[in-house]
Scaffold this motif. Structure first.
Motif, short mmCIF file in Angstrom:
data_model
loop_
_atom_site.label_atom_id
_atom_site.label_comp_id
_atom_site.label_asym_id
_atom_site.label_seq_id
_atom_site.Cartn_x
_atom_site.Cartn_y
_atom_site.Cartn_z
N ALA A 1 0.56 -1.31 -0.22
CA ALA A 1 0.48 -0.34 0.00
C ALA A 1 0.93 1.18 0.39
O ALA A 1 0.66 2.54 -0.26
CB ALA A 1 -1.30 -0.14 1.30
N GLU A 2 2.22 1.05 1.02
CA GLU A 2 2.28 2.23 0.36
C GLU A 2 3.38 2.84 -0.36
O GLU A 2 3.40 3.83 -1.37
CB GLU A 2 3.83 1.93 1.44
CG GLU A 2 3.95 1.95 3.06
CD GLU A 2 3.17 1.09 3.27
OE1 GLU A 2 2.54 0.56 5.24
OE2 GLU A 2 3.11 -0.25 2.89
N THR A 3 3.75 1.90 -1.25
CA THR A 3 4.72 2.22 -2.86
C THR A 3 3.65 2.87 -4.02
O THR A 3 3.86 3.51 -4.55
CB THR A 3 4.83 0.46 -3.40
OG1 THR A 3 4.26 -0.22 -3.90
CG2 THR A 3 6.24 0.42 -2.59
N ILE A 4 2.37 1.93 -3.62
CA ILE A 4 0.53 1.95 -4.22
C ILE A 4 0.28 3.54 -3.76
O ILE A 4 0.47 4.38 -5.15
CB ILE A 4 -0.16 1.24 -4.23
CG1 ILE A 4 0.14 0.12 -4.86
CG2 ILE A 4 -1.13 1.14 -5.22
CD1 ILE A 4 -0.73 -1.42 -4.30
N GLY A 5 0.50 3.86 -2.61
CA GLY A 5 0.49 5.79 -2.24
C GLY A 5 0.83 6.31 -2.95
O GLY A 5 0.56 7.49 -2.95
N GLN A 6 2.37 6.00 -2.57
CA GLN A 6 3.44 6.85 -3.18
C GLN A 6 3.50 7.21 -4.74
O GLN A 6 3.81 8.41 -5.50
CB GLN A 6 5.01 6.57 -3.04
CG GLN A 6 5.08 6.78 -1.25
CD GLN A 6 6.40 5.75 -1.26
OE1 GLN A 6 7.57 4.95 -2.10
NE2 GLN A 6 6.77 5.10 0.22
N HIS A 7 2.96 5.89 -5.67
CA HIS A 7 2.89 6.68 -6.72
C HIS A 7 2.02 8.02 -7.23
O HIS A 7 2.06 8.15 -8.25
CB HIS A 7 2.70 5.19 -7.13
CG HIS A 7 2.12 5.45 -9.56
ND1 HIS A 7 3.32 5.67 -10.17
CD2 HIS A 7 1.65 5.40 -10.10
CE1 HIS A 7 3.06 5.90 -10.71
NE2 HIS A 7 1.54 5.99 -11.44
N VAL A 8 0.47 7.95 -6.39
CA VAL A 8 -0.10 8.97 -6.78
C VAL A 8 -0.23 9.95 -5.65
O VAL A 8 -1.12 10.57 -5.45
CB VAL A 8 -1.88 8.29 -6.40
CG1 VAL A 8 -1.58 7.56 -8.12
CG2 VAL A 8 -2.27 7.14 -5.59
N ASP A 9 0.80 10.15 -4.70
CA ASP A 9 1.11 11.39 -3.33
C ASP A 9 0.12 11.12 -2.50
O ASP A 9 -1.00 11.76 -2.22
CB ASP A 9 0.79 12.31 -4.57
CG ASP A 9 2.43 12.53 -5.42
OD1 ASP A 9 3.47 12.22 -4.90
OD2 ASP A 9 2.06 12.89 -6.12
N LEU A 10 -0.29 10.04 -2.12
CA LEU A 10 -1.36 9.62 -1.53
C LEU A 10 -0.95 8.81 0.20
O LEU A 10 -0.07 8.05 0.07
CB LEU A 10 -2.91 8.75 -1.63
CG LEU A 10 -4.02 9.62 -2.67
CD1 LEU A 10 -4.44 8.85 -3.35
CD2 LEU A 10 -4.03 10.90 -1.90
N HIS A 11 -1.49 8.90 1.28
CA HIS A 11 -1.23 8.15 2.76
C HIS A 11 -1.56 6.62 1.97
O HIS A 11 -2.31 6.75 1.17
CB HIS A 11 -1.91 9.11 3.94
CG HIS A 11 -1.50 8.12 4.88
ND1 HIS A 11 -2.16 7.00 5.24
CD2 HIS A 11 -0.64 8.22 5.71
CE1 HIS A 11 -1.12 6.27 6.38
NE2 HIS A 11 -0.65 7.32 6.78
N PRO A 12 -0.74 5.64 2.80
CA PRO A 12 -1.31 4.70 2.30
C PRO A 12 -2.32 3.94 3.09
O PRO A 12 -3.37 3.13 2.60
CB PRO A 12 0.22 3.82 2.63
CG PRO A 12 0.44 4.79 3.86
CD PRO A 12 0.35 5.85 3.35
N ASN A 13 -3.09 4.15 3.65
CA ASN A 13 -4.62 4.45 4.27
C ASN A 13 -5.89 5.15 3.83
O ASN A 13 -6.66 3.97 3.15
CB ASN A 13 -4.80 4.17 5.46
CG ASN A 13 -3.83 3.80 6.50
OD1 ASN A 13 -3.48 2.86 6.48
ND2 ASN A 13 -3.43 4.06 7.82
#
Length: 285
Positions: free
Chosen positions: A199-211
């Motif tokens: 979730a961290e790597t995916i969230g980073q891709h769109v500049d969002l917190h993983p949660n």
């Protein structure tokens, strides 16, 4: 007339398009982040979608999410057919009935039950093709309203129960920016599922917190990030089981599973059989 280009980059977009295609057996699978609609006036197409062989018959609207690997294996009795593509974010904004949206997003090919609308559908597709070629905002808007209405009518022919007895709903209206980020996450997963993903790597891709990324994704697609990643890995594995002689361990690792045991567990849970049994069954077919 358009035809599949095997040299096109994976996930290169088609955008909003409606054209007549010349069908040909495809040397590799195609993937693009649009909803695709096919209509055959006659004959049939045999696709490999994910890792399953499915048939598109003539005279009936067929709809699927083209982020799923799809490949024409055989064709019979046709020289051309209509292909309509709609960007995924536009499709999600329509908030169509869950029984249609969730079925498509979970990799199902939706085929209309009867041929009663063939003549009117052919007329509409010709008009939509002309509207898109004209290129004006008003022509595009008119076509999109008609396509949305046609898909709503298609949903009326489907069973009321949502796939897998799910009760998922989209409780609030998502904005265009939120849907755009959810679509980017889906595309990122589809392009990188063979790599370790969190979730961290995916969230980073769109500049969002993983949660928040996990919450937004589930509200948009009706499934979790982890399940969605696993779905892509299983599609990849299905396809290799059917089309290659690779060792099952090699297929598991190339699909993104960290171990053979995890692959076997996920595969059996999804398809009710082992990868080896699946290969034997589909090879015999």
């Amino acid at each position: 007339m358009a035809r599949f280009d095997p040299t096109r980059p994976d996930f290169s977009p088609y955008g909003f398009s409606c054209v007549r295609w010349t069908p040909t057996p495809m040397s590799r699978c195609d993937r693009h982040n649009e909803i695709e609609i096919n209509l055959l006036e006659g004959g049939r197409l045999l696709y490999l979608m994910g890792g399953q062989k499915v048939t598109v018959p003539s005279g009936r609207l067929a709809v699927f999410w083209a982020g799923m690997p799809h490949q024409i294996l055989e064709l019979e009795g046709l020289t051309e057919y209509f292909v309509l593509t709609i960007p995924l974010a536009w499709f999600l904004q329509w908030r169509l009935p869950d029984r249609l949206t969730q079925s498509i997003l979970h990799g199902r090919l939706i085929v209309e039950a009867d041929q009663g609308r063939l003549a009117s559908d052919l007329t509409r597709l010709e008009e939509w093709s002309e509207d898109i070629q004209i290129g004006s905002e008003e022509h595009h808007h008119a076509s999109l309203l008609e396509i949305e209405a046609r898909l709503r009518r298609l949903a009326l022919t489907m069973p009321m129960e949502t796939p897998r007895r799910t009760k998922r709903r989209l409780p609030t209206v998502l904005g265009q920016q939120q849907l755009g980020r959810a679509e980017k996450m889906a595309c990122f997963i589809a392009q990188n599922y063979a790599q370790p993903l969190t979730a961290e790597t995916i969230g980073q891709h769109v500049d969002l917190h993983p949660n928040y990324a996990m919450t937004l994704f589930q509200r948009t697609f009706g499934t979790t990030l982890i399940k969605y990643v696993t779905q892509h890995r299983l599609w990849h594995a299905q396809r290799l089981l059917v089309t290659s002689d690779h060792l099952i361990l090699k297929i598991a690792l190339s699909s993104g599973f960290g171990s053979l045991s995890r692959f076997n567990e996920a595969f059996r849970q999804a398809f009710g059989c082992t990868p080896r049994e699946y290969r034997r069954l589909h090879r015999s077919e």
